[in-house]
Design a protein around this motif. Structure first.
Motif, PDB file in Angstrom:
ATOM      1  N   PHE A  34      50.342  33.758  41.928  1.00 52.76           N
ATOM      2  CA  PHE A  34      49.964  33.477  40.365  1.00 52.76           C
ATOM      3  C   PHE A  34      48.576  34.272  40.432  1.00 52.76           C
ATOM      4  CE2 PHE A  34      48.289  32.130  36.650  1.00 52.76           C
ATOM      5  CZ  PHE A  34      49.002  32.840  35.684  1.00 52.76           C
ATOM      6  N   ASN A  35      47.605  33.343  41.018  1.00 50.74           N
ATOM      7  CA  ASN A  35      46.327  33.728  40.976  1.00 50.74           C
ATOM      8  C   ASN A  35      45.763  35.177  41.634  1.00 50.74           C
ATOM      9  OD1 ASN A  35      45.858  31.120  40.237  1.00 50.74           O
ATOM     10  ND2 ASN A  35      44.623  30.427  42.023  1.00 50.74           N
ATOM     11  N   GLN A  36      46.521  35.509  42.371  1.00 49.37           N
ATOM     12  CA  GLN A  36      46.458  36.973  42.966  1.00 49.37           C
ATOM     13  C   GLN A  36      46.852  38.192  41.856  1.00 49.37           C
ATOM     14  OE1 GLN A  36      48.862  36.850  46.871  1.00 49.37           O
ATOM     15  NE2 GLN A  36      47.097  36.190  47.863  1.00 49.37           N
ATOM     16  N   SER A  37      47.968  37.806  41.201  1.00 50.25           N
ATOM     17  CA  SER A  37      48.459  38.684  40.301  1.00 50.25           C
ATOM     18  C   SER A  37      47.332  38.754  39.047  1.00 50.25           C
ATOM     19  CB  SER A  37      49.607  38.193  39.685  1.00 50.25           C
ATOM     20  OG  SER A  37      49.507  37.007  38.870  1.00 50.25           O
ATOM     21  N   VAL A  38      46.603  37.600  38.723  1.00 49.20           N
ATOM     22  CA  VAL A  38      45.561  37.407  37.823  1.00 49.20           C
ATOM     23  C   VAL A  38      44.596  38.644  37.952  1.00 49.20           C
ATOM     24  CG1 VAL A  38      43.809  36.142  36.732  1.00 49.20           C
ATOM     25  CG2 VAL A  38      46.066  35.237  36.871  1.00 49.20           C
ATOM     26  N   VAL A  39      43.925  38.418  39.554  1.00 43.87           N
ATOM     27  CA  VAL A  39      43.033  39.491  40.145  1.00 43.87           C
ATOM     28  C   VAL A  39      43.273  40.913  39.858  1.00 43.87           C
ATOM     29  CG1 VAL A  39      41.522  40.023  41.745  1.00 43.87           C
ATOM     30  CG2 VAL A  39      41.776  37.568  41.472  1.00 43.87           C
ATOM     31  N   LEU A  40      44.688  40.831  40.370  1.00 42.96           N
ATOM     32  CA  LEU A  40      45.239  42.364  40.374  1.00 42.96           C
ATOM     33  C   LEU A  40      45.299  42.954  39.001  1.00 42.96           C
ATOM     34  CD1 LEU A  40      48.285  42.026  42.806  1.00 42.96           C
ATOM     35  CD2 LEU A  40      46.110  43.437  43.129  1.00 42.96           C
ATOM     36  N   ASN A  41      45.633  42.190  37.726  1.00 44.05           N
ATOM     37  CA  ASN A  41      45.677  42.710  36.626  1.00 44.05           C
ATOM     38  C   ASN A  41      44.098  42.891  35.987  1.00 44.05           C
ATOM     39  OD1 ASN A  41      48.561  42.774  36.342  1.00 44.05           O
ATOM     40  ND2 ASN A  41      48.752  40.705  35.843  1.00 44.05           N
ATOM     41  N   ALA A  42      43.486  41.955  36.322  1.00 46.65           N
ATOM     42  CA  ALA A  42      42.075  41.988  35.915  1.00 46.65           C
ATOM     43  C   ALA A  42      41.204  43.341  36.442  1.00 46.65           C
ATOM     44  CB  ALA A  42      41.005  40.895  36.432  1.00 46.65           C
ATOM     45  N   VAL A  43      41.565  43.625  37.612  1.00 48.31           N
ATOM     46  CA  VAL A  43      40.861  44.802  38.401  1.00 48.31           C
ATOM     47  C   VAL A  43      41.595  45.908  37.626  1.00 48.31           C
ATOM     48  CG1 VAL A  43      40.502  46.205  40.543  1.00 48.31           C
ATOM     49  CG2 VAL A  43      40.280  43.662  40.540  1.00 48.31           C
ATOM     50  N   ALA A  44      42.773  45.985  37.531  1.00 50.09           N
ATOM     51  CA  ALA A  44      43.373  47.079  36.757  1.00 50.09           C
ATOM     52  C   ALA A  44      43.034  47.382  35.611  1.00 50.09           C
ATOM     53  CB  ALA A  44      45.064  46.822  36.921  1.00 50.09           C
ATOM     54  N   GLY A  45      42.579  46.307  34.806  1.00 46.67           N
ATOM     55  CA  GLY A  45      42.157  46.205  33.631  1.00 46.67           C
ATOM     56  C   GLY A  45      40.642  46.822  33.270  1.00 46.67           C
ATOM     57  N   GLY A  46      39.999  46.929  34.374  1.00 45.49           N
ATOM     58  CA  GLY A  46      38.781  47.293  34.468  1.00 45.49           C
ATOM     59  C   GLY A  46      37.364  46.281  34.814  1.00 45.49           C
ATOM     60  N   VAL A  47      37.965  45.142  35.196  1.00 47.87           N
ATOM     61  CA  VAL A  47      37.069  44.210  35.834  1.00 47.87           C
ATOM     62  C   VAL A  47      36.933  44.425  37.183  1.00 47.87           C
ATOM     63  CG1 VAL A  47      36.510  41.727  35.981  1.00 47.87           C
ATOM     64  CG2 VAL A  47      37.680  42.548  33.915  1.00 47.87           C
ATOM     65  N   GLY A  48      35.724  45.065  37.550  1.00 51.66           N
ATOM     66  CA  GLY A  48      35.745  45.513  38.982  1.00 51.66           C
ATOM     67  C   GLY A  48      34.393  44.779  39.616  1.00 51.66           C
ATOM     68  N   ALA A  70      38.182  32.841  46.972  1.00 48.83           N
ATOM     69  CA  ALA A  70      39.223  32.799  48.056  1.00 48.83           C
ATOM     70  C   ALA A  70      40.314  33.876  47.714  1.00 48.83           C
ATOM     71  CB  ALA A  70      39.711  31.526  48.551  1.00 48.83           C
ATOM     72  N   THR A  71      40.769  33.841  46.605  1.00 46.88           N
ATOM     73  CA  THR A  71      41.899  34.712  45.993  1.00 46.88           C
ATOM     74  C   THR A  71      41.443  36.275  46.154  1.00 46.88           C
ATOM     75  OG1 THR A  71      42.511  33.268  44.614  1.00 46.88           O
ATOM     76  CG2 THR A  71      43.153  35.488  43.929  1.00 46.88           C
ATOM     77  N   VAL A  72      40.005  36.642  45.813  1.00 47.14           N
ATOM     78  CA  VAL A  72      39.747  37.970  45.897  1.00 47.14           C
ATOM     79  C   VAL A  72      39.502  38.215  47.377  1.00 47.14           C
ATOM     80  CG1 VAL A  72      37.723  39.430  45.587  1.00 47.14           C
ATOM     81  CG2 VAL A  72      38.426  37.859  43.997  1.00 47.14           C
ATOM     82  N   ALA A  73      39.239  37.338  48.300  1.00 45.90           N
ATOM     83  CA  ALA A  73      39.211  37.752  49.669  1.00 45.90           C
ATOM     84  C   ALA A  73      40.436  37.938  50.211  1.00 45.90           C
ATOM     85  CB  ALA A  73      38.594  36.316  50.417  1.00 45.90           C
ATOM     86  N   GLU A  74      41.635  37.122  49.823  1.00 44.02           N
ATOM     87  CA  GLU A  74      42.846  37.189  50.407  1.00 44.02           C
ATOM     88  C   GLU A  74      43.393  38.605  49.852  1.00 44.02           C
ATOM     89  OE1 GLU A  74      44.179  32.549  49.259  1.00 44.02           O
ATOM     90  OE2 GLU A  74      44.999  34.203  48.059  1.00 44.02           O
ATOM     91  N   LEU A  75      43.262  39.255  48.772  1.00 44.24           N
ATOM     92  CA  LEU A  75      43.567  40.442  48.263  1.00 44.24           C
ATOM     93  C   LEU A  75      42.811  41.470  49.116  1.00 44.24           C
ATOM     94  CD1 LEU A  75      43.916  40.013  44.422  1.00 44.24           C
ATOM     95  CD2 LEU A  75      45.683  40.078  46.272  1.00 44.24           C
ATOM     96  N   THR A  76      41.744  41.272  49.520  1.00 39.54           N
ATOM     97  CA  THR A  76      41.020  42.215  50.371  1.00 39.54           C
ATOM     98  C   THR A  76      41.566  42.203  51.787  1.00 39.54           C
ATOM     99  OG1 THR A  76      38.778  41.624  49.039  1.00 39.54           O
ATOM    100  CG2 THR A  76      38.643  42.924  51.065  1.00 39.54           C
ATOM    101  N   GLU A  77      41.800  40.915  52.097  1.00 45.93           N
ATOM    102  CA  GLU A  77      42.361  40.895  53.479  1.00 45.93           C
ATOM    103  C   GLU A  77      43.673  41.675  53.617  1.00 45.93           C
ATOM    104  OE1 GLU A  77      42.568  36.976  54.615  1.00 45.93           O
ATOM    105  OE2 GLU A  77      40.501  36.859  54.456  1.00 45.93           O
ATOM    106  N   LYS A  78      44.512  41.809  52.456  1.00 43.58           N
ATOM    107  CA  LYS A  78      45.894  42.065  52.339  1.00 43.58           C
ATOM    108  C   LYS A  78      45.766  43.729  52.067  1.00 43.58           C
ATOM    109  CE  LYS A  78      48.908  38.542  50.663  1.00 43.58           C
ATOM    110  NZ  LYS A  78      49.772  38.425  49.514  1.00 43.58           N
ATOM    111  N   GLN A  79      44.398  44.197  51.794  1.00 49.71           N
ATOM    112  CA  GLN A  79      44.026  45.546  51.547  1.00 49.71           C
ATOM    113  C   GLN A  79      44.845  46.178  50.244  1.00 49.71           C
ATOM    114  OE1 GLN A  79      45.180  47.864  55.236  1.00 49.71           O
ATOM    115  NE2 GLN A  79      43.390  47.194  55.984  1.00 49.71           N
TER     116      GLN A  79
END
Length: 144
Positions: A34-48, A70-79
């Motif tokens: 869930f936390n990863q989905s929040v980050v993905l949606n925020a980045v897609a919405g322009g929060v960079g 840690a969530t941002v790092a996980e998404l970076t590790e998953k590319q």
């Protein structure tokens, strides 16, 4: 005859957890939290900005800064997100991240249509106003 319950924390919580369980089921199919989905949606919405992402997560999800980073790092590790060229504090979705975020949005739209469909617009607006006010009051208390 069934009586309609009064809006209170228990009713709000039950609706939240039931809806979240449906979203979690959809997210599990994509190996996304869930936390990863929040980050993905925020980045897609322009929060960079990483700091802005962390601020959004700590404010909205009521998690600590370490968990947000840690969530941002996980998404970076998953590319799925990557630092923008020449700027380690700004991130954007990779192509795989963009595809995943779109899949998540599609699943969320379908869940929303099933759950909210058929509820009169006036009822949804009234509930939205009440829940926004409750959230504002809770956030004010948490800030003290």
């Amino acid at each position: 005859m069934t009586t309609t319950p009064t809006l209170n924390g228990q009713v709000i919580g039950q609706a939240h957890y039931a809806t979240r369980a449906l979203l979690e089921r959809a997210l599990s199919r994509t190996d996304t939290t869930f936390n990863q989905s929040v980050v993905l949606n925020a980045v897609a919405g322009g929060v960079g900005s990483i700091d802005a992402l962390v601020s959004r997560m700590t404010g909205a999800l009521k998690i600590d800064e370490a968990a947000a980073r840690a969530t941002v790092a996980e998404l970076t590790e998953k590319q799925l997100v990557e630092a923008l060229p020449g700027d380690a504090v700004q991130v954007d979705l990779t192509e795989a991240g963009r595809t995943l975020q779109q899949q998540i949005q599609t699943a969320l739209r379908e869940i929303t249509e099933r759950l909210y469909g058929g509820i009169p617009a006036a009822d949804l607006e009234s509930a939205g106003r009440a829940l926004t006010l409750i959230t504002e009051r809770a956030n004010t208390e948490l800030a003290n």
